[in-house]
Write a protein that holds these residues in place. Structure first.
Motif, PDB file in Angstrom:
ATOM      1  N   ILE A  47       0.870  -1.346   0.056  1.00  0.00           N
ATOM      2  CA  ILE A  47       0.228  -0.025   0.225  1.00  0.00           C
ATOM      3  C   ILE A  47       0.865   1.286   0.135  1.00  0.00           C
ATOM      4  O   ILE A  47       0.586   2.201  -0.839  1.00  0.00           O
ATOM      5  CB  ILE A  47      -0.791   0.045   1.127  1.00  0.00           C
ATOM      6  CG1 ILE A  47      -2.027  -1.395   1.046  1.00  0.00           C
ATOM      7  CG2 ILE A  47      -1.601   1.331   1.217  1.00  0.00           C
ATOM      8  CD1 ILE A  47      -2.729  -1.319   2.341  1.00  0.00           C
ATOM      9  N   SER A  48       2.067   1.208   0.930  1.00  0.00           N
ATOM     10  CA  SER A  48       2.931   2.466   0.951  1.00  0.00           C
ATOM     11  C   SER A  48       3.428   2.691  -0.506  1.00  0.00           C
ATOM     12  O   SER A  48       3.704   3.878  -1.093  1.00  0.00           O
ATOM     13  CB  SER A  48       3.861   2.186   1.958  1.00  0.00           C
ATOM     14  OG  SER A  48       3.489   2.205   3.236  1.00  0.00           O
ATOM     15  N   MET A  53       3.745   5.907  -5.633  1.00  0.00           N
ATOM     16  CA  MET A  53       3.702   5.822  -6.846  1.00  0.00           C
ATOM     17  C   MET A  53       2.787   7.078  -7.296  1.00  0.00           C
ATOM     18  O   MET A  53       3.021   7.724  -8.472  1.00  0.00           O
ATOM     19  CB  MET A  53       3.229   4.564  -7.581  1.00  0.00           C
ATOM     20  CG  MET A  53       3.216   4.689  -8.935  1.00  0.00           C
ATOM     21  SD  MET A  53       2.295   3.005  -9.537  1.00  0.00           S
ATOM     22  CE  MET A  53       0.741   3.184  -8.876  1.00  0.00           C
ATOM     23  N   LEU A  54       1.749   7.144  -6.704  1.00  0.00           N
ATOM     24  CA  LEU A  54       0.626   8.162  -7.024  1.00  0.00           C
ATOM     25  C   LEU A  54       1.348   9.670  -6.347  1.00  0.00           C
ATOM     26  O   LEU A  54       0.642  10.678  -6.835  1.00  0.00           O
ATOM     27  CB  LEU A  54      -0.638   8.151  -6.275  1.00  0.00           C
ATOM     28  CG  LEU A  54      -1.122   6.837  -6.663  1.00  0.00           C
ATOM     29  CD1 LEU A  54      -2.598   6.401  -5.818  1.00  0.00           C
ATOM     30  CD2 LEU A  54      -1.436   6.813  -8.164  1.00  0.00           C
ATOM     31  N   GLY A  55       2.538   9.772  -5.653  1.00  0.00           N
ATOM     32  CA  GLY A  55       3.104  11.062  -5.382  1.00  0.00           C
ATOM     33  C   GLY A  55       2.967  11.301  -3.852  1.00  0.00           C
ATOM     34  O   GLY A  55       3.424  12.637  -3.597  1.00  0.00           O
ATOM     35  N   PHE A  56       2.430  10.661  -3.119  1.00  0.00           N
ATOM     36  CA  PHE A  56       2.221  11.136  -1.891  1.00  0.00           C
ATOM     37  C   PHE A  56       3.548  10.756  -1.060  1.00  0.00           C
ATOM     38  O   PHE A  56       4.322   9.795  -1.304  1.00  0.00           O
ATOM     39  CB  PHE A  56       0.934  10.254  -1.081  1.00  0.00           C
ATOM     40  CG  PHE A  56      -0.299  10.586  -1.751  1.00  0.00           C
ATOM     41  CD1 PHE A  56      -0.786  12.055  -1.666  1.00  0.00           C
ATOM     42  CD2 PHE A  56      -0.780   9.814  -2.695  1.00  0.00           C
ATOM     43  CE1 PHE A  56      -2.024  12.475  -1.952  1.00  0.00           C
ATOM     44  CE2 PHE A  56      -2.085  10.201  -3.284  1.00  0.00           C
ATOM     45  CZ  PHE A  56      -2.732  11.456  -2.929  1.00  0.00           C
ATOM     46  N   ASN A  57       3.751  11.359   0.192  1.00  0.00           N
ATOM     47  CA  ASN A  57       4.682  11.338   1.178  1.00  0.00           C
ATOM     48  C   ASN A  57       4.521  10.261   2.112  1.00  0.00           C
ATOM     49  O   ASN A  57       3.411  10.459   2.931  1.00  0.00           O
ATOM     50  CB  ASN A  57       5.442  12.316   1.700  1.00  0.00           C
ATOM     51  CG  ASN A  57       5.884  13.424   0.516  1.00  0.00           C
ATOM     52  OD1 ASN A  57       6.755  13.245  -0.144  1.00  0.00           O
ATOM     53  ND2 ASN A  57       5.189  14.612   0.779  1.00  0.00           N
ATOM     54  N   VAL A  58       5.170   8.823   1.959  1.00  0.00           N
ATOM     55  CA  VAL A  58       4.451   7.988   2.987  1.00  0.00           C
ATOM     56  C   VAL A  58       5.720   7.359   3.977  1.00  0.00           C
ATOM     57  O   VAL A  58       6.564   7.045   3.615  1.00  0.00           O
ATOM     58  CB  VAL A  58       3.877   6.979   1.906  1.00  0.00           C
ATOM     59  CG1 VAL A  58       3.132   5.695   3.088  1.00  0.00           C
ATOM     60  CG2 VAL A  58       3.025   7.320   0.995  1.00  0.00           C
ATOM     61  N   ALA A  71       9.751  -4.679   2.554  1.00  0.00           N
ATOM     62  CA  ALA A  71       9.545  -3.623   2.238  1.00  0.00           C
ATOM     63  C   ALA A  71      10.684  -2.759   1.715  1.00  0.00           C
ATOM     64  O   ALA A  71      10.469  -2.219   0.546  1.00  0.00           O
ATOM     65  CB  ALA A  71       8.554  -2.898   3.204  1.00  0.00           C
ATOM     66  N   ARG A  72      11.889  -2.696   2.270  1.00  0.00           N
ATOM     67  CA  ARG A  72      12.653  -1.664   1.797  1.00  0.00           C
ATOM     68  C   ARG A  72      13.396  -2.444   0.702  1.00  0.00           C
ATOM     69  O   ARG A  72      13.679  -1.759  -0.289  1.00  0.00           O
ATOM     70  CB  ARG A  72      13.821  -1.826   2.895  1.00  0.00           C
ATOM     71  CG  ARG A  72      13.508  -0.924   4.187  1.00  0.00           C
ATOM     72  CD  ARG A  72      14.287  -0.861   5.401  1.00  0.00           C
ATOM     73  NE  ARG A  72      13.870  -0.192   6.341  1.00  0.00           N
ATOM     74  CZ  ARG A  72      14.554   0.034   7.513  1.00  0.00           C
ATOM     75  NH1 ARG A  72      15.468  -1.105   7.948  1.00  0.00           N
ATOM     76  NH2 ARG A  72      14.186   0.752   8.600  1.00  0.00           N
ATOM     77  N   PRO A  78      11.313   7.579  -3.750  1.00  0.00           N
ATOM     78  CA  PRO A  78      12.170   8.264  -2.669  1.00  0.00           C
ATOM     79  C   PRO A  78      11.242   8.971  -1.586  1.00  0.00           C
ATOM     80  O   PRO A  78      11.901   9.384  -0.514  1.00  0.00           O
ATOM     81  CB  PRO A  78      12.986   9.213  -3.698  1.00  0.00           C
ATOM     82  CG  PRO A  78      12.215   9.220  -4.723  1.00  0.00           C
ATOM     83  CD  PRO A  78      11.601   7.857  -5.081  1.00  0.00           C
ATOM     84  N   ASN A  79       9.986   9.046  -1.941  1.00  0.00           N
ATOM     85  CA  ASN A  79       8.972   9.691  -1.224  1.00  0.00           C
ATOM     86  C   ASN A  79       8.256   8.633  -0.264  1.00  0.00           C
ATOM     87  O   ASN A  79       7.322   8.826   0.519  1.00  0.00           O
ATOM     88  CB  ASN A  79       8.110  10.362  -1.936  1.00  0.00           C
ATOM     89  CG  ASN A  79       7.448   9.595  -3.057  1.00  0.00           C
ATOM     90  OD1 ASN A  79       8.229   8.601  -3.682  1.00  0.00           O
ATOM     91  ND2 ASN A  79       5.992   9.453  -3.313  1.00  0.00           N
TER      92      ASN A  79
END
Length: 257
Positions: A47-48, A53-58, A71-72, A78-79
């Motif tokens: 989900i993160s 990918m949609l541009g949010f900082n997560v 996950a890493r 980068p966001n």
């Protein structure tokens, strides 16, 4: 927030994509380009990364070192960042967020209200909490999850036969969402339970959505996992049935005060 390329999915199942679309749409309603998102119990970070990918900082957090390591390993945004961290540690640090995602987490907790009380402190005043959980009285939980947990507890011949049959038919028992060691369901929520839980923790639910219907129930699952059209139809059927028949609940919460 703008999307500069076609949306892709790490999830293969239509029901999982439907859940991800619900989450993404709710996050996208937040105004501004600097919306901050916390993904609690992020598991392998599917989900993160999608929100990234949609541009949010997560920021994705999980107490499982194994899940965060995976996950890493998969992350290229980068966001998007991942940390082995508890929600309580974030509160202690004073960090707050515009959106908190708590997807397929509460059903694994002995005290889900304790986590919600903590998330309340990490959510900004006008923020939203997105919660998804299985329907505790839906087809999958009643006909699959609860019987399987009971059989495993008894560890009898029937459980051993189930394991052998699942292996023969290609069911691995793994999940793309999390590499955590224990994914047992110990809470079984009805829609009314979620409403009560939200009120008890100073939230109000402002939107509900539905997952699928019987795709996860054998023998339908055997065919549906191979035929996307059946998965799509099953999700559409869930949309027109009463809430008690859905396999899972999607919901958006706001602070009540």
């Amino acid at each position: 927030m703008t999307v500069n390329k076609p949306v892709t999915y790490e999830y293969d199942r239509i029901a999982d994509r439907k859940r991800l679309d619900f989450i993404s749409a709710a996050v996208a309603e937040r105004k501004g380009d600097q919306v901050t998102v916390l993904d609690v119990g992020c598991g392998n970070g599917v989900i993160s990364r999608h929100l990234g990918m949609l541009g949010f900082n997560v920021l994705g957090i999980d107490v499982s070192e194994q899940a965060i390591a995976r996950a890493r390993e998969l992350n290229t945004f980068p966001n998007v960042n991942f940390k082995v961290l508890s929600a309580e540690q974030l509160v202690a640090a004073g960090d707050t967020f515009d959106v908190i995602v708590c997807s397929e987490v509460l059903e694994h907790l002995q005290q889900p209200g304790a986590l919600l009380a903590t998330l309340y402190q990490s959510l900004r005043k006008e923020g939203i909490l997105i919660v998804t959980v299985p329907n505790g009285t839906g087809p999958r939980e009643l006909l699959v999850t609860r019987p399987v947990l009971k059989m495993r507890e008894q560890n009898n011949w029937l459980w051993k036969m189930v394991l052998k049959t699942k292996k023969t038919m290609g069911y691995s028992g793994t999940t793309v969402q999390s590499a955590a060691d224990n994914l047992d369901h110990i809470q079984f929520f009805k829609k009314s339970d979620l409403e009560t839980l939200s009120t008890e923790n100073n939230f109000r639910i402002v939107r509900f959505g539905k997952a699928n219907f019987i795709e996860d129930v054998f023998p339908f699952s055997f065919f549906a996992k191979r035929i996307k059209a059946l998965q799509w139809l099953d999700c559409k059927v869930a949309d027109v049935l009463p809430y008690r028949f859905t396999g899972g609940f999607f919901s958006v919460w706001e602070k009540a005060r």
